[in-house]
Design a protein around this motif. Structure first.
Motif, PDB file in Angstrom:
ATOM      1  N   LEU B  43       0.740  -1.269   0.151  1.00 31.30           N
ATOM      2  CA  LEU B  43      -0.099  -0.090  -0.005  1.00 31.30           C
ATOM      3  C   LEU B  43       0.848   1.337   0.019  1.00 31.30           C
ATOM      4  CD1 LEU B  43      -2.915  -0.968   2.532  1.00 31.30           C
ATOM      5  CD2 LEU B  43      -2.718  -1.097  -0.033  1.00 31.30           C
ATOM      6  N   THR B  46       2.336   1.770  -3.345  1.00 31.87           N
ATOM      7  CA  THR B  46       1.434   2.186  -4.387  1.00 31.87           C
ATOM      8  C   THR B  46       1.107   3.659  -4.245  1.00 31.87           C
ATOM      9  OG1 THR B  46       0.251  -0.072  -4.071  1.00 31.87           O
ATOM     10  CG2 THR B  46      -1.032   1.746  -5.084  1.00 31.87           C
ATOM     11  N   ILE B  47       1.088   4.094  -3.006  1.00 34.55           N
ATOM     12  CA  ILE B  47       0.649   5.642  -2.704  1.00 34.55           C
ATOM     13  C   ILE B  47       1.796   6.481  -3.395  1.00 34.55           C
ATOM     14  CG2 ILE B  47       0.377   7.561  -1.001  1.00 34.55           C
ATOM     15  CD1 ILE B  47      -0.694   5.467   0.416  1.00 34.55           C
ATOM     16  N   ILE B  50       1.647   6.141  -7.197  1.00 33.25           N
ATOM     17  CA  ILE B  50       0.360   6.891  -7.677  1.00 33.25           C
ATOM     18  C   ILE B  50       1.219   8.267  -8.152  1.00 33.25           C
ATOM     19  CG2 ILE B  50      -1.607   8.115  -7.339  1.00 33.25           C
ATOM     20  CD1 ILE B  50      -2.489   5.429  -5.846  1.00 33.25           C
ATOM     21  N   SER B 222      -3.497   7.707 -13.497  1.00 35.84           N
ATOM     22  CA  SER B 222      -2.640   7.140 -12.462  1.00 35.84           C
ATOM     23  C   SER B 222      -3.174   6.789 -11.132  1.00 35.84           C
ATOM     24  CB  SER B 222      -1.552   8.246 -12.249  1.00 35.84           C
ATOM     25  OG  SER B 222      -2.025   9.829 -12.431  1.00 35.84           O
ATOM     26  N   VAL B 223      -4.233   7.365 -10.679  1.00 34.93           N
ATOM     27  CA  VAL B 223      -4.845   6.893  -9.472  1.00 34.93           C
ATOM     28  C   VAL B 223      -5.633   5.667  -9.637  1.00 34.93           C
ATOM     29  CG1 VAL B 223      -6.594   7.580  -7.674  1.00 34.93           C
ATOM     30  CG2 VAL B 223      -5.128   9.618  -8.639  1.00 34.93           C
ATOM     31  N   ILE B 224      -6.586   5.697 -10.736  1.00 35.14           N
ATOM     32  CA  ILE B 224      -7.331   4.345 -10.822  1.00 35.14           C
ATOM     33  C   ILE B 224      -6.567   3.296 -11.211  1.00 35.14           C
ATOM     34  CG2 ILE B 224      -9.425   3.438 -11.738  1.00 35.14           C
ATOM     35  CD1 ILE B 224     -10.609   6.581 -11.998  1.00 35.14           C
ATOM     36  N   MET B 226      -3.155   2.810 -11.249  1.00 38.79           N
ATOM     37  CA  MET B 226      -2.205   2.270 -10.167  1.00 38.79           C
ATOM     38  C   MET B 226      -3.058   1.540  -8.784  1.00 38.79           C
ATOM     39  SD  MET B 226       0.791   2.709 -11.124  1.00 38.79           S
ATOM     40  CE  MET B 226       0.529   2.756 -12.992  1.00 38.79           C
ATOM     41  N   THR B 227      -4.251   2.037  -8.746  1.00 43.15           N
ATOM     42  CA  THR B 227      -4.938   1.422  -7.408  1.00 43.15           C
ATOM     43  C   THR B 227      -5.458  -0.069  -7.982  1.00 43.15           C
ATOM     44  OG1 THR B 227      -5.631   3.597  -6.835  1.00 43.15           O
ATOM     45  CG2 THR B 227      -6.727   1.590  -5.785  1.00 43.15           C
ATOM     46  N   PHE B 228      -5.909  -0.134  -9.199  1.00 43.79           N
ATOM     47  CA  PHE B 228      -6.393  -1.562  -9.698  1.00 43.79           C
ATOM     48  C   PHE B 228      -5.164  -2.544  -9.804  1.00 43.79           C
ATOM     49  CE2 PHE B 228     -10.425  -0.680 -12.398  1.00 43.79           C
ATOM     50  CZ  PHE B 228     -11.159  -0.244 -11.043  1.00 43.79           C
ATOM     51  N   SER B 230      -2.287  -2.335  -8.105  1.00 46.65           N
ATOM     52  CA  SER B 230      -2.220  -2.724  -6.606  1.00 46.65           C
ATOM     53  C   SER B 230      -3.101  -3.835  -5.995  1.00 46.65           C
ATOM     54  CB  SER B 230      -2.063  -1.698  -5.987  1.00 46.65           C
ATOM     55  OG  SER B 230      -1.893  -1.866  -4.451  1.00 46.65           O
ATOM     56  N   ALA B 231      -4.496  -3.667  -6.425  1.00 44.62           N
ATOM     57  CA  ALA B 231      -5.175  -4.575  -6.105  1.00 44.62           C
ATOM     58  C   ALA B 231      -4.926  -6.146  -6.574  1.00 44.62           C
ATOM     59  CB  ALA B 231      -6.741  -4.095  -6.526  1.00 44.62           C
TER      60      ALA B 231
END
Lengths: 125, 405
Positions: B43, B46-47, B50, B222-224, B226-228, B230-231
């Motif tokens: 996490l 990931t932050i 992003i 970049s936000v969505i 990278m979050t996906f 990372s998921a």
């Protein structure tokens, strides 16, 4: 842009030719010195040897030795400042044709001697 | 409408770019050895990524320049030479690890040793880059990459204890194998904040002719994205924690990880693992090879562009050609793909200062970026990232010797 900072706006800048083909970067700047006038930018240089000179004399000696296998005819390409057409934040545009300069010797040689012999390397395909 | 489509495609590409052999290997090891305890490092990384990816895209959209080109332009050749040489070597290692991942996936399916697949895989990667356009590569690999969502599905199938998963989001000290714990934590961060991601992303933005109107699209990607991504890595970690940890499997080679999905998908699990690994690594290998060619061409001011015919940018095309076959040599020599991957992720972490410092300098160039310069908050984040990258650079190599598996 009315004022040019040599280090910031000229050195290492991307060069494009009259057809907007990327032809290299400004690796060195040559000034003209005279007794009765301030220094003036005369021309700039392109080439690996110019870069090597900036890094270390031994690297320059190594590159000079390696040049025996180079297809580039002129190691140090000098472009007169008078060839500059436009200076922008992104590039410096020249009024010359890059494909007819030493900057394109390797590009041309690799295109003809390597790329064309690989599958799909011929443009007409 | 066009921008919405590009946002969707960009998110897919970002997911594809995020999840690769490094994420798979480090997530599997983290879950297998420490169950959910290392979720925080994923996490945290990931932050950070992003912010860095957002800045790479914003920089390219606002200035019209990709990162390697801008570094040479604004910080000079003498500054860039050292990082450029080191990052080129790192690119070759990462490319080798990705080729190793694809080769191992083929070994799983065919039973033929991974080293025999190194050159056939290299030829496929090369053909993709030689013949396809940038958008064809971007769209095909990102759509195929959706298969990696199977890790997230598998994680839900196993009904993990949610309170333990949530507790893993907070850093805690390990109760056993401290050096290995920190080694894997650093490897996870190295696998997420991969240097190639930023050079590829910013050069891709220039290839796609982004301008300042893309700044908002870039933020969404970049936000969505990278979050996906990372998921998916989190899914792999949870599955490893649920399947491998209870059996005491520590993932010392990829064969042990290959059984991760067979509990959730008894019939297809093995094939899904091989397909996910192969496709994720193929997408990443294309991106790494392009990133290396972009960085080299931009450093010397050569003609570059995946959409040009190889005849029009011979030096660019031959740079990725040589890189692919050099990297394939590492795998053909029989070096274990997992060991190479873990070693490479540590090296990624060790060279992070070379990647992060230019962000601090370039993102504050008002002449170049105008009102898209970093604000105080982004700068505070970059300063924190630079400090973290220095800490990682210092501890990563010793940890590899003390805690490496």
């Amino acid at each position: 842009m009315h004022e040019l900072d040599l280090a910031r706006d000229v050195m290492d800048k991307q060069l494009i030719d009259r057809d907007c083909t990327e032809m290299g970067r400004i690796d060195g700047v040559l000034l003209e010195l005279s007794d009765d006038a301030p220094p003036r930018v005369d021309s700039f240089e392109l080439g690996f040897v110019v870069l090597a000179e900036r890094v270390h004399p031994r690297l320059l000696a190594l590159l000079e030795w390696l040049r025996r296998w180079s297809v580039r005819k002129t190691a140090r390409q000098i472009v007169q400042w008078s060839a500059v057409e436009e200076v922008t934040e992104r590039y410096i545009k020249l009024s010359i044709d890059a494909t007819e300069t030493p900057a394109f010797d390797w590009e041309r040689w690799l295109g003809m001697n390597v790329v064309e012999h690989l599958p799909g390397g011929k443009e007409e395909e | 409408m066009k921008k919405a489509l590009q946002l969707a495609l960009g998110i897919l590409t970002a997911v594809g770019g995020f999840f690769d052999v490094g994420n798979l290997a480090t997530s599997a090891q983290a879950g297998a050895r420490f169950r959910f305890q290392l979720i925080w490092s994923l996490l945290f990384a990931t932050i950070l990524v992003i912010f860095l990816v957002e800045m790479s895209g914003r920089f390219a959209a606002a200035s019209g320049k990709a990162l390697p080109s801008a570094i040479r332009d604004h910080l000079g050749f003498s500054f860039w030479l050292g990082p450029f040489v080191i990052l080129t070597l790192v690119h070759l290692l990462v490319l080798g690890a990705e080729i190793g991942g694809i080769s191992f996936a083929l070994q799983l399916v065919t039973g033929i040793g991974f080293q025999w697949w190194a050159f056939p895989v290299a030829i496929v990667i090369w053909l993709f880059l030689w013949r396809a356009t940038f958008s064809a590569i971007e769209n095909s690999t990102s759509l195929l990459g959706l298969i990696t969502v199977c890790f997230v599905v598998a994680a839900f199938v196993h009904h993990p204890p949610l309170h333990q998963v949530a507790a893993g989001a907070l850093p805690t000290l390990p109760s056993h194998d401290g050096a290995t714990y920190w080694f894997i934590a650093v490897s996870i961060i190295g696998s997420v904040i991969a240097p190639y991601l930023f050079y590829f992303y910013s050069s891709g933005a220039v290839e796609d002719k982004w301008d300042r109107s893309y700044v908002a699209v870039n933020r969404g990607i970049s936000v969505i994205g990278m979050t996906f991504g990372s998921a998916i890595a989190l899914g792999a970690l949870v599955v490893a924690a649920m399947v491998l940890a209870p059996r005491g499997i520590h993932v010392s080679d990829y064969n042990q990880a290959a059984a991760m999905l067979t509990d959730a998908f008894p019939f297809w699990g093995f094939v899904l693992f091989a397909a996910s690994m192969g496709i994720a690594c193929l997408g990443a290998a294309l991106e790494v090879a392009l990133s290396l060619a972009y960085a080299t061409s931009q450093t010397f001011g050569w003609n570059w562009g995946e959409d040009l015919h190889p005849r029009e940018d011979a030096r660019f095309s031959l740079t990725y050609t040589v890189a692919i076959f050099l990297s394939a040599l590492i795998i053909a020599a029989g070096i274990d793909p997992l060991k190479l991957t873990l070693f490479t992720m540590v090296i990624n972490a060790a060279v992070l200062p070379f990647v992060t410092i230019p962000f601090l300098l370039l993102m504050n160039d008002r002449r170049l970026l105008g009102r898209h310069c970093n604000g105080w908050f982004s700068n505070a984040i970059v300063v924190m990232i630079v400090i973290v990258s220095f800490v990682l650079a210092v501890v990563s190599i010793p940890l590899a010797f003390i805690g490496g598996t």
